[in-house]
Design a protein around this motif. Structure first.
Motif, PDB file in Angstrom:
ATOM      1  N   MET A  44       5.510  12.807  -5.945  1.00 15.01           N
ATOM      2  CA  MET A  44       4.901  12.639  -4.629  1.00 15.01           C
ATOM      3  C   MET A  44       4.025  11.381  -4.680  1.00 15.01           C
ATOM      4  O   MET A  44       3.274  11.190  -5.622  1.00 15.01           O
ATOM      5  N   THR A  45       4.132  10.549  -3.666  1.00 17.05           N
ATOM      6  CA  THR A  45       3.313   9.347  -3.587  1.00 17.05           C
ATOM      7  C   THR A  45       1.985   9.690  -2.913  1.00 17.05           C
ATOM      8  O   THR A  45       1.980  10.252  -1.814  1.00 17.05           O
ATOM      9  N   PRO A  46       0.848   9.357  -3.549  1.00 19.04           N
ATOM     10  CA  PRO A  46      -0.446   9.599  -2.888  1.00 19.04           C
ATOM     11  C   PRO A  46      -0.709   8.534  -1.823  1.00 19.04           C
ATOM     12  O   PRO A  46      -0.027   7.508  -1.777  1.00 19.04           O
ATOM     13  N   GLU A  47      -1.686   8.777  -0.979  1.00 22.35           N
ATOM     14  CA  GLU A  47      -2.082   7.769  -0.001  1.00 22.35           C
ATOM     15  C   GLU A  47      -2.604   6.545  -0.756  1.00 22.35           C
ATOM     16  O   GLU A  47      -3.282   6.674  -1.774  1.00 22.35           O
ATOM     17  N   TYR A  48      -2.253   5.351  -0.271  1.00 19.39           N
ATOM     18  CA  TYR A  48      -2.766   4.140  -0.901  1.00 19.39           C
ATOM     19  C   TYR A  48      -2.967   3.045   0.148  1.00 19.39           C
ATOM     20  O   TYR A  48      -2.373   3.067   1.222  1.00 19.39           O
ATOM     21  N   ASP A  76      -1.445  -7.478   3.018  1.00 17.65           N
ATOM     22  CA  ASP A  76      -0.355  -8.456   3.045  1.00 17.65           C
ATOM     23  C   ASP A  76      -0.924  -9.828   2.701  1.00 17.65           C
ATOM     24  O   ASP A  76      -2.115  -9.970   2.428  1.00 17.65           O
ATOM     25  N   GLY A  77      -0.071 -10.854   2.719  1.00 18.37           N
ATOM     26  CA  GLY A  77      -0.503 -12.207   2.349  1.00 18.37           C
ATOM     27  C   GLY A  77      -1.553 -12.795   3.268  1.00 18.37           C
ATOM     28  O   GLY A  77      -2.298 -13.684   2.875  1.00 18.37           O
ATOM     29  N   GLY A  78      -1.669 -12.283   4.502  1.00 14.37           N
ATOM     30  CA  GLY A  78      -2.649 -12.813   5.453  1.00 14.37           C
ATOM     31  C   GLY A  78      -3.974 -12.080   5.414  1.00 14.37           C
ATOM     32  O   GLY A  78      -4.887 -12.393   6.176  1.00 14.37           O
ATOM     33  N   GLY A  79      -4.106 -11.076   4.553  1.00  7.18           N
ATOM     34  CA  GLY A  79      -5.362 -10.344   4.437  1.00  7.18           C
ATOM     35  C   GLY A  79      -5.447  -9.102   5.308  1.00  7.18           C
ATOM     36  O   GLY A  79      -6.479  -8.430   5.342  1.00  7.18           O
ATOM     37  N   THR A  80      -4.374  -8.777   6.044  1.00  8.78           N
ATOM     38  CA  THR A  80      -4.372  -7.561   6.851  1.00  8.78           C
ATOM     39  C   THR A  80      -4.278  -6.352   5.921  1.00  8.78           C
ATOM     40  O   THR A  80      -3.457  -6.318   5.014  1.00  8.78           O
ATOM     41  N   ILE A  81      -5.137  -5.379   6.156  1.00 11.52           N
ATOM     42  CA  ILE A  81      -5.168  -4.189   5.302  1.00 11.52           C
ATOM     43  C   ILE A  81      -4.365  -3.072   5.957  1.00 11.52           C
ATOM     44  O   ILE A  81      -4.518  -2.791   7.148  1.00 11.52           O
ATOM     45  N   PHE A  82      -3.511  -2.434   5.166  1.00  7.83           N
ATOM     46  CA  PHE A  82      -2.675  -1.328   5.621  1.00  7.83           C
ATOM     47  C   PHE A  82      -2.942  -0.101   4.768  1.00  7.83           C
ATOM     48  O   PHE A  82      -3.309  -0.206   3.607  1.00  7.83           O
ATOM     49  N   THR A  83      -2.759   1.067   5.347  1.00 12.41           N
ATOM     50  CA  THR A  83      -2.859   2.321   4.595  1.00 12.41           C
ATOM     51  C   THR A  83      -1.537   3.048   4.717  1.00 12.41           C
ATOM     52  O   THR A  83      -1.047   3.266   5.826  1.00 12.41           O
TER      53      THR A  83
END
Length: 174
Positions: free
Chosen positions: A112-116, A120-127
């Motif tokens: 199971m993959t945990p939340e992480y 990206d290369g432009g600095g946008t943060i994703f969850t």
């Protein structure tokens, strides 16, 4: 003039014997009567007695490319080789009698993959949310059997699995 080390090579004029061709791993194994060399050749698993001259090679074909061999001694009265076979999982081979090895089964590795969180290369943060369904067929690169300091008691043995898609997983050897 600097000292140049002398390099001495054995058997450079002739090839005495060759084991394998695409050999990825080799392990020493003793069945109590003699020593054996266990080795891989792509999806072939082989055993040959260790000695001063070439002896018979015994081999079986398994369902995946073997990356690593882990020997498990005296588990339930038998000896086993656990084969790391990438996306095919773990191959289990009874090597109690290396001249008559028996492929027991293939085990796949689920995880199971945990939340992480990532960027990206432009600095946008994703969850990325944790997985709801297990991923199947995690690629197995290596295995380690840990006896928890009690080599005579295999009931508490643990198996560490190097899963390339996930990381290190730990489970009971049983």
């Amino acid at each position: 003039e600097p000292d140049v080390p002398t390099v001495i090579e054995a058997n450079i004029d002739s090839l005495v014997t060759q084991i394998g061709g695409a050999t990825q791993d080799a392990e020493m194994y003793s069945d109590g009567a003699r020593d054996w060399a266990l080795y891989t050749m792509a999806n072939r698993f082989a055993a040959t007695p260790v000695g001063m001259s070439k002896d018979t090679t015994y081999e079986i074909t398994v369902p995946g490319y073997i990356q690593h061999i882990s020997v498990v001694k005296a588990y339930g009265g038998k000896d086993y080789a656990l084969l790391s076979m990438g996306s095919k999982g773990i191959g289990v081979v009874d090597i109690t009698n290396p001249a008559a090895m028996l492929y027991v089964r293939t085990m796949t590795v689920n995880y199971m993959t945990p939340e992480y969180t990532y960027s990206d290369g432009g600095g946008t943060i994703f969850t990325e949310e944790a997985s709801i369904e297990p991923h199947t067929s995690g690629p197995v690169n290596d295995l380690l059997v840990y006896d928890n300091g009690s080599p005579a008691d295999s009931s508490d043995d643990e198996l560490f699995i190097a899963n390339t898609a996930f990381g290190i997983q730990k489970t009971k050897l049983s």
